[in-house]
Design a protein around this motif. Sequence first.
Motif, mmCIF file in Angstrom:
data_model
loop_
_atom_site.group_PDB
_atom_site.id
_atom_site.type_symbol
_atom_site.label_atom_id
_atom_site.label_comp_id
_atom_site.label_asym_id
_atom_site.label_seq_id
_atom_site.Cartn_x
_atom_site.Cartn_y
_atom_site.Cartn_z
ATOM 1 N N LEU A 1 0.833 -1.206 0.000
ATOM 2 C CA LEU A 1 0.000 0.000 0.000
ATOM 3 C C LEU A 1 0.868 1.256 0.000
ATOM 4 O O LEU A 1 0.620 2.187 -0.786
ATOM 5 N N ASN A 2 1.886 1.291 0.849
ATOM 6 C CA ASN A 2 2.744 2.474 0.929
ATOM 7 C C ASN A 2 3.444 2.745 -0.393
ATOM 8 O O ASN A 2 3.573 3.897 -0.814
ATOM 9 N N TYR A 3 3.895 1.683 -1.040
ATOM 10 C CA TYR A 3 4.589 1.855 -2.318
ATOM 11 C C TYR A 3 3.646 2.417 -3.381
ATOM 12 O O TYR A 3 3.985 3.366 -4.096
ATOM 13 N N VAL A 4 2.440 1.862 -3.453
ATOM 14 C CA VAL A 4 1.478 2.326 -4.458
ATOM 15 C C VAL A 4 0.988 3.736 -4.134
ATOM 16 O O VAL A 4 0.770 4.542 -5.032
ATOM 17 N N TYR A 5 0.845 4.054 -2.842
ATOM 18 C CA TYR A 5 0.483 5.428 -2.474
ATOM 19 C C TYR A 5 1.565 6.412 -2.931
ATOM 20 O O TYR A 5 1.264 7.523 -3.365
ATOM 21 N N GLY A 6 2.825 6.004 -2.821
ATOM 22 C CA GLY A 6 3.912 6.847 -3.302
ATOM 23 C C GLY A 6 3.828 7.076 -4.800
ATOM 24 O O GLY A 6 4.037 8.191 -5.288
ATOM 25 N N ALA B 1 3.049 10.695 -6.732
ATOM 26 C CA ALA B 1 3.896 11.208 -7.813
ATOM 27 C C ALA B 1 3.054 11.612 -9.017
ATOM 28 O O ALA B 1 3.275 12.665 -9.627
ATOM 29 N N GLU B 2 2.057 10.793 -9.362
ATOM 30 C CA GLU B 2 1.167 11.116 -10.488
ATOM 31 C C GLU B 2 0.376 12.388 -10.211
ATOM 32 O O GLU B 2 0.199 13.239 -11.084
ATOM 33 N N VAL B 3 -0.124 12.512 -8.987
ATOM 34 C CA VAL B 3 -0.924 13.690 -8.629
ATOM 35 C C VAL B 3 -0.068 14.957 -8.668
ATOM 36 O O VAL B 3 -0.498 15.989 -9.193
ATOM 37 N N ILE B 4 1.155 14.871 -8.143
ATOM 38 C CA ILE B 4 2.052 16.037 -8.161
ATOM 39 C C ILE B 4 2.343 16.464 -9.591
ATOM 40 O O ILE B 4 2.328 17.659 -9.909
ATOM 41 N N ARG B 5 2.573 15.498 -10.478
ATOM 42 C CA ARG B 5 2.816 15.846 -11.885
ATOM 43 C C ARG B 5 1.594 16.528 -12.493
ATOM 44 O O ARG B 5 1.720 17.485 -13.252
ATOM 45 N N LEU C 1 -1.214 19.957 -1.184
ATOM 46 C CA LEU C 1 -2.287 19.826 -2.171
ATOM 47 C C LEU C 1 -2.234 18.460 -2.838
ATOM 48 O O LEU C 1 -3.273 17.848 -3.113
ATOM 49 N N GLY C 2 -1.033 17.951 -3.085
ATOM 50 C CA GLY C 2 -0.893 16.611 -3.647
ATOM 51 C C GLY C 2 -1.515 15.572 -2.743
ATOM 52 O O GLY C 2 -2.250 14.687 -3.191
ATOM 53 N N LEU C 3 -1.252 15.677 -1.442
ATOM 54 C CA LEU C 3 -1.832 14.747 -0.482
ATOM 55 C C LEU C 3 -3.345 14.917 -0.387
ATOM 56 O O LEU C 3 -4.081 13.939 -0.272
ATOM 57 N N ASP C 4 -3.812 16.176 -0.456
ATOM 58 C CA ASP C 4 -5.260 16.441 -0.443
ATOM 59 C C ASP C 4 -5.959 15.734 -1.602
ATOM 60 O O ASP C 4 -6.973 15.052 -1.418
ATOM 61 N N LEU C 5 -5.414 15.933 -2.796
ATOM 62 C CA LEU C 5 -6.080 15.431 -3.999
ATOM 63 C C LEU C 5 -5.978 13.915 -4.139
ATOM 64 O O LEU C 5 -6.861 13.283 -4.715
ATOM 65 N N MET C 6 -4.898 13.317 -3.628
ATOM 66 C CA MET C 6 -4.746 11.878 -3.790
ATOM 67 C C MET C 6 -5.668 11.097 -2.863
ATOM 68 O O MET C 6 -5.967 9.932 -3.129
ATOM 69 N N GLU C 7 -6.152 11.734 -1.775
ATOM 70 C CA GLU C 7 -6.949 11.021 -0.783
ATOM 71 C C GLU C 7 -8.141 10.292 -1.396
ATOM 72 O O GLU C 7 -8.407 9.135 -1.106
#
Length: 203
Positions: free
Chosen positions: A129-134, A138-142, A166-172
């Motif tokens: 899970l941690n790896y896929v969240y990372g 990365a996709e969201v930040i791009r 914002l990256g963390l906000d949007l990926m949730e």
Amino acid sequence: TWRGRVVGHARSSKSPNGLVRVQQHVLSAQGDLELARELIGSKVSNQATQLRRSSRFDVSEEVALIRSLARMCKTAGSVNELLGLEGEASNIYFRNFRGMLADGYRDVFADDWQGRVGRGALDRVNVALNYVYGMLLAEVIRGIHASGLDPHAGFVHSSGRNKPALGLDLMEQFRPIIADSVVLNAINNGELKPGMFTEVLGG
């Protein structure tokens, strides 16, 4: 990194939407409760959907409870209240995560599952899970950079922690239906095998 932490990526020196970024920073500093409600409410709702779709057991009560928490997000009076609702929903969701693994893989992968653990996790499911969240982050930040916005000026996560708020906000909202789904499918289809994990320096 091999542990799923986003280090960086290459991008053009040109960055459009300078004025929009200024407005984003002002709005981030002021706070936008309506936007925060949408971000967290969507995540909680998607957790209910993923649990309903994937569980091998009867989780109708748990799904109904998570859905009620998602509705409560729409009227939350503060970000702290939202985070409390999110935490309650996540506890229910991850308490039932093991039940989303197929019979032949449940004991193999989740024999040491004690619930959700972030960085530093030692069990296979949390590590995956941690790896896929990372990768998702990365996709969201791009995507944020491509839109000319700043990934560090967020609305739920704190911008003061040197994290891409914002990256963390949007990926949730995408964690349950994209990232969790990928991990569950990879395990349940036999694509991800226990022997693929390595232990290095206690990690």
